[in-house]
Design a protein around this motif. Structure first.
Motif, PDB file in Angstrom:
ATOM      1  N   GLN A  60      35.186  54.890  67.115  1.00 61.59           N
ATOM      2  CA  GLN A  60      34.538  53.578  67.122  1.00 61.59           C
ATOM      3  C   GLN A  60      35.509  52.458  67.493  1.00 61.59           C
ATOM      4  O   GLN A  60      35.085  51.350  67.827  1.00 61.59           O
ATOM      5  CB  GLN A  60      33.925  53.300  65.753  1.00 61.59           C
ATOM      6  N   GLN A  61      36.801  52.738  67.433  1.00 62.47           N
ATOM      7  CA  GLN A  61      37.788  51.717  67.761  1.00 62.47           C
ATOM      8  C   GLN A  61      38.131  51.672  69.252  1.00 62.47           C
ATOM      9  O   GLN A  61      38.868  50.785  69.686  1.00 62.47           O
ATOM     10  CB  GLN A  61      39.061  51.921  66.945  1.00 62.47           C
ATOM     11  N   LEU A  62      37.614  52.612  70.015  1.00 68.84           N
ATOM     12  CA  LEU A  62      37.907  52.633  71.451  1.00 68.84           C
ATOM     13  C   LEU A  62      37.111  51.556  72.179  1.00 68.84           C
ATOM     14  O   LEU A  62      36.040  51.145  71.731  1.00 68.84           O
ATOM     15  CB  LEU A  62      37.574  54.006  72.023  1.00 68.84           C
ATOM     16  N   PRO A  63      37.594  51.109  73.330  1.00 71.71           N
ATOM     17  CA  PRO A  63      36.832  50.145  74.129  1.00 71.71           C
ATOM     18  C   PRO A  63      35.481  50.723  74.527  1.00 71.71           C
ATOM     19  O   PRO A  63      35.352  51.941  74.736  1.00 71.71           O
ATOM     20  CB  PRO A  63      37.716  49.929  75.364  1.00 71.71           C
ATOM     21  N   PRO A  64      34.448  49.897  74.634  1.00 79.17           N
ATOM     22  CA  PRO A  64      33.110  50.394  74.984  1.00 79.17           C
ATOM     23  C   PRO A  64      33.039  51.027  76.368  1.00 79.17           C
ATOM     24  O   PRO A  64      32.094  51.756  76.656  1.00 79.17           O
ATOM     25  CB  PRO A  64      32.227  49.145  74.896  1.00 79.17           C
TER      26      PRO A  64
END
Length: 216
Positions: free
Chosen positions: A180-184
Motif C-alpha cells: 500500500q506504500q508503493l506509488p499508484p
C-alpha cells in the motif's frame, strides 16, 4: 549475507503475541514438536531462487535463531512497519538486493513454490501480493448493502523489486500492508491462486494449523 546477494527473503518475526496469551511470542510456540518459525525458515531454505534469508526478530532470540537455523538476523522494532524498515535498511547495507520476498514468521504453512513464483513474477512486476476474494457477507456501519466483489484481502507472502520498496517504505506509515506504500503507478500483480496461509493469532488457531502441517 554477501554484497553480491540479489534475491532475498525477509522473515518478519518481531511480534510479541499479545493476543495469543503465551509466555513466549507465538512464532516460538511449538507445533508437532517444532517451533512455528522453523517451518517458515525451512520453506525459505528450500527456495531455488533465494540467495539469502534475513530474520528480523527481537534481540533476545538472535543467538538462538543463528545457532538453530544458521540465518542472518537483525533487530525488530516495536511495531511491524518499524521491523520491516529495520530489515530493509540491513539488506540495503549488506547486499545488492534486486528482489525481495517478505514472509510472516507466524504463517507456518507457507510453501516454497509460492515464494519462488513470486521471485519469478518480479521479472515482470514491481510487486506481488497474495490476494483473496471475500466469501462472507460484508456490512458497513450505517449501510447494510456492500458489494463484496469490490473488495479483497491481502496477506503475505509479498514480493517487491527492492529499490522501489526501499525508496517508498516508511516506518511511521499507518498502512498495514507494505504494498500500500508503493506509488499508484506501480505495476502490481495480485495472486489470487496462492493458498491462504493461516496466521497464528489466537490459541484456537493452533489446532487448524497443526492439522494442515500434519497432512503434509
Amino acid at each position: 549475507m554477501k554484497q553480491t546477494d540479489k534475491n532475498i527473503i525477509m522473515i518478519t518475526a518481531g511480534g510479541v503475541g499479545a493476543r495469543f496469551g503465551s509466555s513466549v511470542p507465538k512464532q516460538y510456540v511449538e507445533i508437532n514438536g517444532r517451533q512455528v518459525i522453523s517451518y517458515v525458515i525451512d520453506a525459505c531454505k528450500q527456495s531455488q531462487l533465494a540467495d539469502a534469508i534475513l530474520v528480523v526478530a527481537h534481540p533476545n532470540y538472535h543467538e538462538e535463531l543463528t545457532a538453530a537455523y544458521g540465518v542472518d538476523v537483525v533487530a525488530s522494532g516495536p511495531e511491524l512497519n518499524v521491523t520491516k524498515r529495520n530489515g530493509l535498511d540491513y539488506i540495503c547495507r549488506h547486499t545488492a538486493c534486486e528482489k525481495l520476498v517478505v514472509v510472516d514468521a507466524v504463517r507456518p504453512a507457507v510453501e516454497t513454490h509460492v515464494i519462488d513464483r513470486f521471485f519469478t513474477l518480479l521479472d515482470e512486476y514491481d510487486a506481488v501480493a497474495c490476494a483473496h476474494k471475500i466469501t462472507d457477507s460484508l456490512g458497513r456501519y450505517g449501510e447494510w448493502i456492500v458489494n463484496r466483489e469490490e473488495y479483497y484481502t491481502l496477506s503475505t507472502p509479498e514480493g517487491f523489486r527492492f529499490p522501489l520498496i526501499d525508496r517508498h517504505f516508511k516506518a511511521d506509515s499507518p498502512l498495514t500492508e507494505s504494498i500500500q506504500q508503493l506509488p499508484p503507478t506501480s505495476k502490481v500483480y495480485l495472486d489470487f491462486d496462492a493458498p491462504y496461509y493461516d496466521k497464528l493469532t489466537y490459541p484456537e488457531d493452533l489446532f487448524k494449523i497443526q492439522s494442515i502441517l500434519s497432512r503434509r
